[in-house]
Design a protein around this motif. Structure first.
Motif, PDB file in Angstrom:
ATOM      1  N   LEU A 103       0.824  -1.207   0.000  1.00 14.82           N
ATOM      2  CA  LEU A 103       0.000   0.000   0.000  1.00 14.82           C
ATOM      3  C   LEU A 103       0.862   1.262   0.000  1.00 14.82           C
ATOM      4  O   LEU A 103       0.526   2.252  -0.659  1.00 14.82           O
ATOM      5  CB  LEU A 103      -0.940  -0.001   1.211  1.00 14.82           C
ATOM      6  CG  LEU A 103      -2.138  -0.941   1.123  1.00 14.82           C
ATOM      7  CD1 LEU A 103      -2.877  -0.978   2.458  1.00 14.82           C
ATOM      8  CD2 LEU A 103      -3.087  -0.520   0.003  1.00 14.82           C
ATOM      9  N   ALA A 104       1.962   1.238   0.741  1.00 10.78           N
ATOM     10  CA  ALA A 104       2.859   2.395   0.771  1.00 10.78           C
ATOM     11  C   ALA A 104       3.407   2.680  -0.622  1.00 10.78           C
ATOM     12  O   ALA A 104       3.449   3.835  -1.070  1.00 10.78           O
ATOM     13  CB  ALA A 104       4.000   2.142   1.757  1.00 10.78           C
ATOM     14  N   ARG A 105       3.800   1.631  -1.326  1.00 11.77           N
ATOM     15  CA  ARG A 105       4.337   1.810  -2.686  1.00 11.77           C
ATOM     16  C   ARG A 105       3.256   2.282  -3.652  1.00 11.77           C
ATOM     17  O   ARG A 105       3.491   3.140  -4.505  1.00 11.77           O
ATOM     18  CB  ARG A 105       4.946   0.494  -3.173  1.00 11.77           C
ATOM     19  CG  ARG A 105       6.206   0.095  -2.415  1.00 11.77           C
ATOM     20  CD  ARG A 105       6.665  -1.299  -2.773  1.00 11.77           C
ATOM     21  NE  ARG A 105       7.907  -1.665  -2.097  1.00 11.77           N
ATOM     22  CZ  ARG A 105       8.386  -2.888  -2.030  1.00 11.77           C
ATOM     23  NH1 ARG A 105       7.731  -3.887  -2.603  1.00 11.77           N
ATOM     24  NH2 ARG A 105       9.514  -3.133  -1.387  1.00 11.77           N
ATOM     25  N   MET A 106       2.053   1.720  -3.498  1.00 12.90           N
ATOM     26  CA  MET A 106       0.944   2.140  -4.365  1.00 12.90           C
ATOM     27  C   MET A 106       0.590   3.598  -4.135  1.00 12.90           C
ATOM     28  O   MET A 106       0.368   4.361  -5.085  1.00 12.90           O
ATOM     29  CB  MET A 106      -0.273   1.254  -4.107  1.00 12.90           C
ATOM     30  CG  MET A 106      -0.145  -0.173  -4.608  1.00 12.90           C
ATOM     31  SD  MET A 106      -1.467  -1.255  -4.011  1.00 12.90           S
ATOM     32  CE  MET A 106      -2.903  -0.452  -4.724  1.00 12.90           C
ATOM     33  N   GLU A 107       0.530   4.012  -2.859  1.00  9.23           N
ATOM     34  CA  GLU A 107       0.194   5.397  -2.551  1.00  9.23           C
ATOM     35  C   GLU A 107       1.270   6.355  -3.044  1.00  9.23           C
ATOM     36  O   GLU A 107       0.969   7.464  -3.495  1.00  9.23           O
ATOM     37  CB  GLU A 107       0.005   5.562  -1.042  1.00  9.23           C
ATOM     38  CG  GLU A 107      -1.242   4.857  -0.515  1.00  9.23           C
ATOM     39  CD  GLU A 107      -1.331   4.898   1.003  1.00  9.23           C
ATOM     40  OE1 GLU A 107      -0.453   5.547   1.634  1.00  9.23           O
ATOM     41  OE2 GLU A 107      -2.252   4.286   1.574  1.00  9.23           O
ATOM     42  N   TYR A 108       2.517   5.931  -2.969  1.00  5.58           N
ATOM     43  CA  TYR A 108       3.625   6.803  -3.352  1.00  5.58           C
ATOM     44  C   TYR A 108       3.801   6.889  -4.868  1.00  5.58           C
ATOM     45  O   TYR A 108       3.977   7.969  -5.427  1.00  5.58           O
ATOM     46  CB  TYR A 108       4.919   6.310  -2.713  1.00  5.58           C
ATOM     47  CG  TYR A 108       6.098   7.208  -2.982  1.00  5.58           C
ATOM     48  CD1 TYR A 108       6.179   8.463  -2.392  1.00  5.58           C
ATOM     49  CD2 TYR A 108       7.137   6.800  -3.820  1.00  5.58           C
ATOM     50  CE1 TYR A 108       7.253   9.302  -2.642  1.00  5.58           C
ATOM     51  CE2 TYR A 108       8.224   7.623  -4.074  1.00  5.58           C
ATOM     52  CZ  TYR A 108       8.278   8.878  -3.474  1.00  5.58           C
ATOM     53  OH  TYR A 108       9.351   9.700  -3.725  1.00  5.58           O
ATOM     54  N   LEU A 109       3.741   5.735  -5.540  1.00  5.29           N
ATOM     55  CA  LEU A 109       3.988   5.682  -6.977  1.00  5.29           C
ATOM     56  C   LEU A 109       2.717   5.831  -7.811  1.00  5.29           C
ATOM     57  O   LEU A 109       2.777   6.199  -8.982  1.00  5.29           O
ATOM     58  CB  LEU A 109       4.673   4.353  -7.342  1.00  5.29           C
ATOM     59  CG  LEU A 109       6.040   4.104  -6.707  1.00  5.29           C
ATOM     60  CD1 LEU A 109       6.501   2.683  -7.004  1.00  5.29           C
ATOM     61  CD2 LEU A 109       7.057   5.125  -7.191  1.00  5.29           C
ATOM     62  N   GLY A 110       1.568   5.508  -7.194  1.00  4.91           N
ATOM     63  CA  GLY A 110       0.327   5.494  -7.954  1.00  4.91           C
ATOM     64  C   GLY A 110       0.129   4.144  -8.622  1.00  4.91           C
ATOM     65  O   GLY A 110       1.041   3.310  -8.659  1.00  4.91           O
TER      66      GLY A 110
END
Length: 211
Positions: free
Chosen positions: A152-159
């Motif tokens: 989720l952190a990567r998804m929120e950061y990278l989109g």
């Protein structure tokens, strides 16, 4: 030796360092070579990433607590510090400025942040001990919550990429389904309002089974 005997609060020391690449390099090396513990770590990690500082996602006291008690709404740092460390309202000085901390002087904000860090560490020690005694909570935390937090952190950061055409098709399908269900609902209400409402109730159950 880690708490002030007069206040019962953790001893924290504030050191001013120049905001240059030397500090960034030291901070990145420290985070890379040690276990990173935070409360809601995916937020802190994204802040560091945005400043070009690599940071792993290792341990999260908020998710530990959620895995142990499985309750929504009581996993915040202030709530947990009050419950497990018997800490009072230590953010009183900054509470009115949350979201606008730049309005306060550096020492006040730094001391507040340092207490956040200290209480997180103290809570971490307690949560690790409690997790060691609860195999079910361990599985939830290590196999579900932490892996999900990393993604989720990567998804929120990278989109994430979104198939807009598929979304449009889905929207049309759902709109048609809602319209159909609303029409059937109106028809059922008409049957109930009829003089033969009780007899029509059987028909309504038959139509309901077809939905």
């Amino acid at each position: 030796g880690h708490t002030d005997p007069e206040t019962g609060r953790p001893k924290v020391y504030i050191v001013r360092w120049p905001a240059d690449q030397t500090v960034v390099g030291w901070l990145e090396a420290t985070l890379t070579n040690n276990t990173v513990v935070a409360h809601n770590i995916k937020f802190d990690a994204q802040v560091l990433w945005a400043h070009g500082i690599s940071c792993g996602i290792d341990e999260d006291t908020m998710l530990m607590h959620y895995g142990l008690v499985n309750k929504v709404g009581r996993n915040g740092l202030k709530d947990m510090a009050a419950t497990y460390l018997y800490v009072g309202d230590y953010d009183a000085e900054v509470a009115k400025h949350i979201g606008r901390l730049e309005e306060l002087d550096f020492e006040t904000v730094a001391h507040y942040n340092a207490q956040d860090v200290a209480y997180t560490l103290l809570l971490y020690r307690q949560m690790v001990e409690r997790l060691s005694q609860d195999r079910s909570a361990q599985r939830v935390y290590y196999n579900l919550l932490m892996p999900a937090a990393i993604q989720l952190a990567r998804m929120e950061y990278l989109g994430v990429q979104i198939d807009t055409e598929a979304l449009e098709r889905l929207d049309q399908q759902l709109t048609a389904t809602v319209a159909r269900l609303e029409g059937q609902s109106a028809h059922m209400q008409t049957l109930l309002a009829d003089d033969n409402g009780y007899r029509n109730l059987q028909l309504i159950f038959i139509e309901f089974d077809k939905l």
